[in-house]
Enzyme design. Structure first.
Site, short mmCIF file in Angstrom:
data_model
loop_
_atom_site.label_atom_id
_atom_site.label_comp_id
_atom_site.label_asym_id
_atom_site.label_seq_id
_atom_site.Cartn_x
_atom_site.Cartn_y
_atom_site.Cartn_z
N HIS A 197 3.80 6.77 -2.18
CA HIS A 197 2.68 6.56 -1.24
C HIS A 197 3.20 5.87 0.01
O HIS A 197 3.47 4.67 -0.02
CB HIS A 197 1.59 5.69 -1.90
CG HIS A 197 0.38 5.49 -1.04
ND1 HIS A 197 -0.90 5.66 -1.52
CD2 HIS A 197 0.23 5.10 0.25
CE1 HIS A 197 -1.77 5.41 -0.55
NE2 HIS A 197 -1.11 5.05 0.53
N HIS A 218 2.93 5.75 4.58
CA HIS A 218 2.41 6.20 5.87
C HIS A 218 3.57 6.22 6.86
O HIS A 218 4.12 5.16 7.19
CB HIS A 218 1.32 5.25 6.38
CG HIS A 218 0.16 5.16 5.44
ND1 HIS A 218 -0.95 5.95 5.55
CD2 HIS A 218 -0.04 4.39 4.35
CE1 HIS A 218 -1.80 5.68 4.57
NE2 HIS A 218 -1.27 4.73 3.82
N LYS A 277 -5.19 14.26 -0.79
CA LYS A 277 -5.61 12.86 -0.70
C LYS A 277 -7.09 12.77 -0.37
O LYS A 277 -7.57 13.36 0.59
CB LYS A 277 -4.80 12.14 0.39
CG LYS A 277 -5.14 10.68 0.60
CD LYS A 277 -4.73 9.79 -0.58
CE LYS A 277 -5.30 8.39 -0.47
NZ LYS A 277 -4.52 7.51 0.37
N HIS A 318 -8.00 7.12 -2.63
CA HIS A 318 -8.22 5.77 -2.12
C HIS A 318 -9.53 5.31 -2.77
O HIS A 318 -10.60 5.76 -2.39
CB HIS A 318 -8.34 5.77 -0.59
CG HIS A 318 -8.50 4.39 -0.03
ND1 HIS A 318 -7.52 3.77 0.72
CD2 HIS A 318 -9.51 3.49 -0.14
CE1 HIS A 318 -7.93 2.55 1.05
NE2 HIS A 318 -9.14 2.36 0.55
N HIS A 363 -2.60 2.56 -4.85
CA HIS A 363 -2.52 1.13 -4.52
C HIS A 363 -3.58 0.30 -5.23
O HIS A 363 -4.45 -0.29 -4.58
CB HIS A 363 -2.55 0.91 -3.00
CG HIS A 363 -3.52 1.77 -2.22
ND1 HIS A 363 -4.84 1.92 -2.57
CD2 HIS A 363 -3.34 2.52 -1.12
CE1 HIS A 363 -5.43 2.72 -1.70
NE2 HIS A 363 -4.54 3.11 -0.82
N ASP A 375 2.72 2.03 -0.08
CA ASP A 375 1.64 1.97 0.91
C ASP A 375 2.13 1.28 2.18
O ASP A 375 1.36 0.60 2.85
CB ASP A 375 0.39 1.28 0.36
CG ASP A 375 -0.83 1.52 1.24
OD1 ASP A 375 -0.83 2.50 2.02
OD2 ASP A 375 -1.78 0.72 1.16
C1 NCD Z 1 -3.44 2.40 5.61
C2 NCD Z 1 -3.11 2.86 7.04
O1 NCD Z 1 -2.98 1.98 7.91
O2 NCD Z 1 -2.98 4.04 7.26
N1 NCD Z 1 -3.81 1.01 5.65
C3 NCD Z 1 -3.77 0.14 4.61
O3 NCD Z 1 -4.22 -1.00 4.76
N2 NCD Z 1 -3.24 0.47 3.46
C4 NCD Z 1 -4.49 3.27 5.04
C5 NCD Z 1 -4.69 3.05 3.56
O4 NCD Z 1 -3.86 3.41 2.75
O5 NCD Z 1 -5.74 2.47 3.21
ZN ZN Z 2 -2.09 4.09 2.09
#
Ligand code: NCD
Ligand code: ZN
Length: 342
Positions: free
Chosen positions: A14, A16, A98, A135, A173, A246
């Site tokens: 996971h 970003h 997702k 999520h 998460h 995450d």
């Molecule tokens: C994530 C993001 O910034 O894209 N932020 C976070 O706090 N984890 C989005 C997510 O996974 O909730």
């Molecule tokens: Zn995330």
């Protein structure tokens, strides 16, 4: 005490990676630590089609270099066409999809407003064996922000798994003891990722000596008893739980603002961060399974062939990485970590 720790090369289930200049800035950190990563589709606009995922995958390849495999996900909306998911899987583009409840987090405005609208999608996912990544937070403003994961499980996840008994689900998460218990009881088709930050901090971290946006993420960190439950789950050896950072970078200017963004940037020292927790628990011998085996087994993918080595060596995590608009605060900024990726 051993001074090195060699593990089968791990994956991040996971992450970003963002896009544009931020992608260029952060992708190498993930590629340095992990062979593969499940890439979140919450760009603006979100990755909802096979074509968009394919193009994004190319941009990630260019930013991360050879030797790293991005595993792409489809962002579900109220209007997702199940045929697009099926085609994306058949063409080797989508590894999962997702589900963001609409407005639950960053770039979730186009998310799903009502799970009932996705019944055909869920039937397709079950039939083709494409995992559904969730999520898991309700967006009901009447529910306390610290209770939103637990309430999501009761109101939405339990009934969903009941209705679709063959659907493969990853609750992403997880942050609560209730989530860990629920996933543990769900059998082999239900799993969860656990982040480094939820293993290290409880909710007090956001308020220590003042308001600390660098510890704000979603789902928000909970009480100490929940952190303890997550540590127990991650270090238990139970294949239900696996590594998912995450890592969610936001420039400092977006974190340190009157309405700061949710997300913790942990990619640069993720393995070192997990190793610290496993070592504290006397469970370093179970780090490899959590980081490198449970995830691929759940996804039905081969284990990685190579290895990585951590060496016992203090390293001071920098206060900032990058300059100007790309200045990022890494998780553990200003702290000493006692393992280092060789
Ligand atoms: C994530 C993001 O910034 O894209 N932020 C976070 O706090 N984890 C989005 C997510 O996974 O909730
Ligand atoms: Zn995330």
């Amino acid at each position: 005490m051993a001074d090195t720790l060699t593990l089968r090369r791990p994956d991040d289930w996971h992450v970003h990676l963002r896009d544009g200049a931020l992608l260029q800035a952060v992708a190498p950190a993930t590629a340095r630590q992990f062979a593969r990563a499940i890439v979140m589709p919450n760009l603006s606009p979100p990755i909802t089609t096979v074509a968009a995922a394919r193009a994004y995958r190319e941009r990630i390849h260019a930013a991360a270099g050879a030797g790293f495999t991005p595993l792409m996900t489809a962002y579900l909306t109220d209007d997702t066409d199940p045929a697009e998911l099926e085609r994306g899987q058949a063409e080797g583009v989508f590894t999962a999809c997702k589900l963001y409840p609409a407005n639950a987090t960053t770039n979730a405005a186009a998310g799903v407003t009502d799970l009932a609208k996705l019944e055909r999608v869920f039937e397709t996912l079950q039939r083709i064996g494409l995992p559904l990544l969730i999520h898991g937070e309700v967006t009901d403003a009447a529910v306390d922000v610290f209770d939103r994961e637990e309430v999501f499980i009761e109101r939405h996840l339990a009934p969903l798994l009941q209705r679709h008994q063959g659907l493969k689900v990853v609750l992403e998460h997880i942050t609560t003891a209730e989530a860990a218990d629920f996933v543990r009881a769900g059998g082999p088709r239900v799993a969860a990722t656990i982040t480094p930050h939820h293993l290290h901090i409880n909710r007090n971290a956001m308020f220590r000596g003042g308001l600390r946006p660098d510890f704000y993420c979603l789902p928000v960190a909970k009480r100490e008893r929940h952190r303890r439950a997550l540590v127990a789950a991650a270090t238990s050896g139970d294949p239900t739980f696996f590594l998912g950072t995450d890592s969610a970078p936001h420039p400092r200017s977006a974190k340190e603002s009157a309405c700061g963004c949710a997300g913790i940037y942990n990619a640069p020292f993720a393995l070192e961060s997990y190793a610290a927790v496993f070592e504290q628990e006397g469970a370093l011998q179970r780090l490899e399974a959590f980081a490198s085996e449970h995830g691929p087994r759940f996804y039905g993918l081969p284990l990685n062939e190579g290895t990585i080595t951590l060496e016992r060596c203090d390293q001071l995590v920098p206060q900032r990485l990058g300059e100007g608009d790309l200045s990022l605060v890494p998780f553990h900024a200003g702290e000493l970590l006692s393992w280092r990726l060789a």
